[in-house]
Motif scaffolding. Structure first.
Motif, PDB file in Angstrom:
ATOM      1  N   UNK A 100      43.547 105.193  57.749  1.00 51.76           N
ATOM      2  CA  UNK A 100      44.184 104.234  56.849  1.00 51.76           C
ATOM      3  C   UNK A 100      44.584 104.886  55.529  1.00 51.76           C
ATOM      4  N   UNK A 101      43.729 105.755  55.001  1.00 48.70           N
ATOM      5  CA  UNK A 101      44.023 106.426  53.733  1.00 48.70           C
ATOM      6  C   UNK A 101      45.263 107.300  53.867  1.00 48.70           C
ATOM      7  N   UNK A 102      45.354 108.051  54.950  1.00 53.16           N
ATOM      8  CA  UNK A 102      46.487 108.962  55.150  1.00 53.16           C
ATOM      9  C   UNK A 102      47.817 108.224  55.224  1.00 53.16           C
ATOM     10  N   UNK A 103      47.813 107.009  55.697  1.00 55.07           N
ATOM     11  CA  UNK A 103      49.061 106.282  55.939  1.00 55.07           C
ATOM     12  C   UNK A 103      49.321 105.181  54.918  1.00 55.07           C
ATOM     13  N   UNK A 104      48.543 105.155  53.846  1.00 54.62           N
ATOM     14  CA  UNK A 104      48.752 104.167  52.798  1.00 54.62           C
ATOM     15  C   UNK A 104      48.415 102.756  53.201  1.00 54.62           C
ATOM     16  N   UNK A 105      47.543 102.597  54.214  1.00 52.28           N
ATOM     17  CA  UNK A 105      47.146 101.267  54.701  1.00 52.28           C
ATOM     18  C   UNK A 105      45.707 100.928  54.362  1.00 52.28           C
ATOM     19  N   UNK A 347      41.325 109.863  69.444  1.00 54.46           N
ATOM     20  CA  UNK A 347      42.749 109.876  69.099  1.00 54.46           C
ATOM     21  C   UNK A 347      42.914 109.975  67.583  1.00 54.46           C
ATOM     22  N   UNK A 348      42.102 109.217  66.842  1.00 51.99           N
ATOM     23  CA  UNK A 348      42.154 109.269  65.380  1.00 51.99           C
ATOM     24  C   UNK A 348      41.808 110.668  64.887  1.00 51.99           C
ATOM     25  N   UNK A 349      40.830 111.309  65.525  1.00 51.12           N
ATOM     26  CA  UNK A 349      40.387 112.640  65.113  1.00 51.12           C
ATOM     27  C   UNK A 349      41.524 113.654  65.159  1.00 51.12           C
ATOM     28  N   UNK A 350      42.350 113.578  66.185  1.00 54.28           N
ATOM     29  CA  UNK A 350      43.419 114.552  66.350  1.00 54.28           C
ATOM     30  C   UNK A 350      44.712 114.164  65.638  1.00 54.28           C
ATOM     31  N   UNK A 351      44.752 112.952  65.064  1.00 57.41           N
ATOM     32  CA  UNK A 351      45.970 112.476  64.415  1.00 57.41           C
ATOM     33  C   UNK A 351      45.995 112.876  62.943  1.00 57.41           C
ATOM     34  N   UNK A 352      47.182 112.893  62.396  1.00 59.12           N
ATOM     35  CA  UNK A 352      47.372 113.095  60.963  1.00 59.12           C
ATOM     36  C   UNK A 352      48.668 112.396  60.573  1.00 59.12           C
ATOM     37  N   UNK A 353      48.936 112.291  59.287  1.00 58.47           N
ATOM     38  CA  UNK A 353      50.144 111.614  58.839  1.00 58.47           C
ATOM     39  C   UNK A 353      51.368 112.304  59.421  1.00 58.47           C
ATOM     40  N   UNK A 354      52.185 111.533  60.112  1.00 51.99           N
ATOM     41  CA  UNK A 354      53.364 112.093  60.742  1.00 51.99           C
ATOM     42  C   UNK A 354      53.144 112.570  62.162  1.00 51.99           C
ATOM     43  N   UNK A 355      51.897 112.542  62.629  1.00 55.23           N
ATOM     44  CA  UNK A 355      51.604 112.986  63.999  1.00 55.23           C
ATOM     45  C   UNK A 355      50.491 112.119  64.565  1.00 55.23           C
ATOM     46  N   UNK A 356      50.830 111.299  65.557  1.00 56.95           N
ATOM     47  CA  UNK A 356      49.844 110.449  66.223  1.00 56.95           C
ATOM     48  C   UNK A 356      49.534 111.064  67.587  1.00 56.95           C
ATOM     49  N   UNK A 357      48.301 111.447  67.788  1.00 55.81           N
ATOM     50  CA  UNK A 357      47.909 112.105  69.043  1.00 55.81           C
ATOM     51  C   UNK A 357      47.714 111.060  70.144  1.00 55.81           C
ATOM     52  N   UNK A 358      48.799 110.370  70.493  1.00 55.32           N
ATOM     53  CA  UNK A 358      48.722 109.258  71.432  1.00 55.32           C
ATOM     54  C   UNK A 358      49.026 109.660  72.867  1.00 55.32           C
ATOM     55  N   UNK A 359      49.549 110.853  73.067  1.00 55.98           N
ATOM     56  CA  UNK A 359      49.917 111.278  74.408  1.00 55.98           C
ATOM     57  C   UNK A 359      48.893 112.254  74.976  1.00 55.98           C
ATOM     58  N   UNK A 439      51.109 122.620  73.301  1.00 58.26           N
ATOM     59  CA  UNK A 439      52.530 122.509  73.032  1.00 58.26           C
ATOM     60  C   UNK A 439      52.721 121.945  71.636  1.00 58.26           C
ATOM     61  N   UNK A 440      53.418 122.661  70.789  1.00 61.48           N
ATOM     62  CA  UNK A 440      53.727 122.152  69.459  1.00 61.48           C
ATOM     63  C   UNK A 440      52.497 122.000  68.598  1.00 61.48           C
ATOM     64  N   UNK A 441      52.553 120.987  67.713  1.00 63.76           N
ATOM     65  CA  UNK A 441      51.495 120.773  66.716  1.00 63.76           C
ATOM     66  C   UNK A 441      50.431 119.849  67.296  1.00 63.76           C
ATOM     67  N   UNK A 442      49.459 120.439  67.949  1.00 62.54           N
ATOM     68  CA  UNK A 442      48.368 119.652  68.509  1.00 62.54           C
ATOM     69  C   UNK A 442      47.065 120.124  67.906  1.00 62.54           C
ATOM     70  N   UNK A 443      46.008 119.398  68.224  1.00 62.92           N
ATOM     71  CA  UNK A 443      44.691 119.782  67.722  1.00 62.92           C
ATOM     72  C   UNK A 443      44.276 118.905  66.560  1.00 62.92           C
TER      73      UNK A 443
END
Length: 483
Positions: A100-105, A347-359, A439-443
């Motif tokens: 929530x903090x990262x996304x202004x929510x 999923x939250x652990x691997x996500x960051x602002x601009x990248x949602x680790x949903x796949x 692949x790409x920006x993961x982790x």
């Protein structure tokens, strides 16, 4: 006549209500820099409510009792469900904060709405009257609708909230229609005990059974059981991930409490009739959830369909319609709440602002990047798949055993077959982490919140620890039903 003893039984609910209203007012005067105070006050409120609930249900505490003329029931079953709801909701708060903090929510509305949803769940699992059931259900539902729509700038979240609201209103209408028929068939009573007596009496039960059918449809919708699952995949995918984490875990405990109160507490004498319906809902949920989950590439959507399959397993216990079956179903609901919270937290652990680790592809090569996080996700997926000795294996075994002991061997066989099929899509996530190239920006995010990492570690390892020592939890559930 209302007495002080009635309010004493409602002490946890009154404490939560008062604290939530206080947090709501306090949030109006807090700056964004001091919003963390709301976070800690919300967690403290859950802890205080949990202590009060535990003191009521512990050794030498209040005996099982009713309040307000039987509208509210306080017993071991409600205490167990409430305590686990507090734990899961508290974990959801910790998991949600960095996202929530990262996304202004990071707003007070998230905590206030979640606490009101918890209050609705508390009322629902202690309901002794059809009015109390509906009051708790609607408080939970309305709070959930608002939570899903919390990210107003997200088109997908707004669409998910609209679908949830429209289909939820349809399900509420079906539930109310069923309750109205039960009210008429029971001689004009809303009390679950009086309805139970009317169901046990001699006479024509056609109208009463017709009402039970509609009530069961409302229960199935709240669980997300097929064919009443239409809302679940879209809501899980479209809602903000912390909201998906919450509505995918704690409300399943409340839904079980609602099912127990209505099916056993009110329609228990008609068990031979509604048993078959619950059994076929289980079969449809197992088939729909597992088969469609095989085709998903979005992890949140895959977990949504896996939820439908897990509801099918939980219904194996409900279909037994006896104390052992209810205990097994409660054990499954508790186990699934812990597993689901951990799955969405990964999923939250691997996500960051601009990248949602949903796949699922976002988890590729995670072991090479962070072996510890990969091990945690491995524990979570193995438990969801029912791999021994994880907690999920014992939960599945408990409901399968309940079905066999109730004489529904065919249903247990169906459960075993779909348990094997369902293991495949969880293994796909494990394969992506350990055998595929990234692949790409993961982790995981470079500066992942330490509270999130520590709690997820505890949550995931608890699935293994409780798998090795599951007996105390099962004994706790059996005690709730007098076994």
């Amino acid at each position: 006549m209302v007495t002080s003893a009635d309010f004493l039984l409602l002490a946890p609910e009154l404490l939560l209500l008062g604290a939530t209203c206080a947090i709501l007012l306090l949030d109006l005067f807090l700056s964004d820099q001091r919003r963390g105070l709301v976070h800690f006050l919300a967690i403290f409120t859950l802890i205080a409510t949990g202590i009060l609930t535990f003191r009521q249900g512990g050794a030498g505490a209040l005996p099982d009792a009713t309040a307000f003329g039987g509208m509210f029931i306080r017993d071991t079953a409600s205490d167990v469900l409430k305590l686990v709801i507090y734990v899961v909701t508290g974990a959801a708060f910790v998991y949600a904060k960095p996202w929530l903090v990262d996304r202004g929510l990071f707003k007070g509305e998230f905590y206030v709405l979640t606490l009101f949803a918890v209050l609705g769940m508390m009322i629902l699992v202690s309901a002794g009257n059809l009015i109390t059931v509906y009051l708790g259900l609607e408080l939970l539902a309305l709070s959930s609708y608002a939570l899903v729509a919390m990210d107003r700038d997200n088109r997908l979240a707004s669409e998910a909230a609209m679908k949830y609201f429209v289909l939820g209103a349809l399900a509420s209408g079906m539930l109310l229609y069923g309750m109205s028929m039960i009210y008429g068939a029971s001689g004009g009573s809303l009390d679950l005990g009086a309805i139970y007596s009317a169901a046990a009496a001699d006479g024509d039960k056609t109208l009463l059974m017709f009402g039970v059918v509609f009530v069961l449809a409302g229960i199935a919708f709240k669980f997300g059981a097929a064919p009443f699952h239409m809302w679940l995949p879209d809501v899980y995918q479209g809602a903000p991930t912390p909201v998906t984490l919450f509505i995918g875990s704690a409300p399943k405990l409340a839904a079980f409490g609602m099912a127990y109160r209505l099916l056993e507490g009110a329609a228990g004498p008609l068990g031979e009739q509604w048993q078959i319906m619950v059994a076929w809902l289980a079969v449809l949920s197992l088939a729909t959830g597992n088969l469609i989950a095989l085709m998903q590439t979005n992890l949140k959507r895959m977990l949504a369909y896996s939820t439908i399959s897990h509801v099918g397993f939980l219904f194996l216990g409900l279909a037994a319609a006896d104390a052992q079956g209810y205990a097994a179903a409660m054990f499954y609901a508790i186990s699934y709440a812990l597993m689901s919270a951990a799955a969405f937290a990964s999923i939250i652990l691997l996500s960051r602002k601009g990248f949602e680790a949903e796949n699922i592809a976002d988890f590729r090569g995670l072991n090479a990047r962070n072996p510890w996080h990969a091990l945690l996700v491995l524990c979570i997926m193995a438990s969801l798949a029912g791999v021994p000795p994880f907690l999920g294996f014992w939960a599945k075994l408990a409901v399968l055993r309940a079905a066999v002991e109730a004489g529904m061997i065919w249903l247990a066989i169906v459960g075993v077959v779909f348990a094997v099929i369902g293991a495949f899509y969880y293994l796909r996530v494990i394969k992506a982490m350990y055998f595929d190239e990234p692949e790409g920006e993961t982790g995981p995010a470079p500066a992942a919140d330490p509270h999130l990492r520590w709690l997820l570690s505890v949550n995931a390892l608890l699935l293994l620890g409780l798998g090795l020592a599951w007996s105390p939890v099962m004994v706790w559930c059996q005690r709730a039903f007098g076994i």
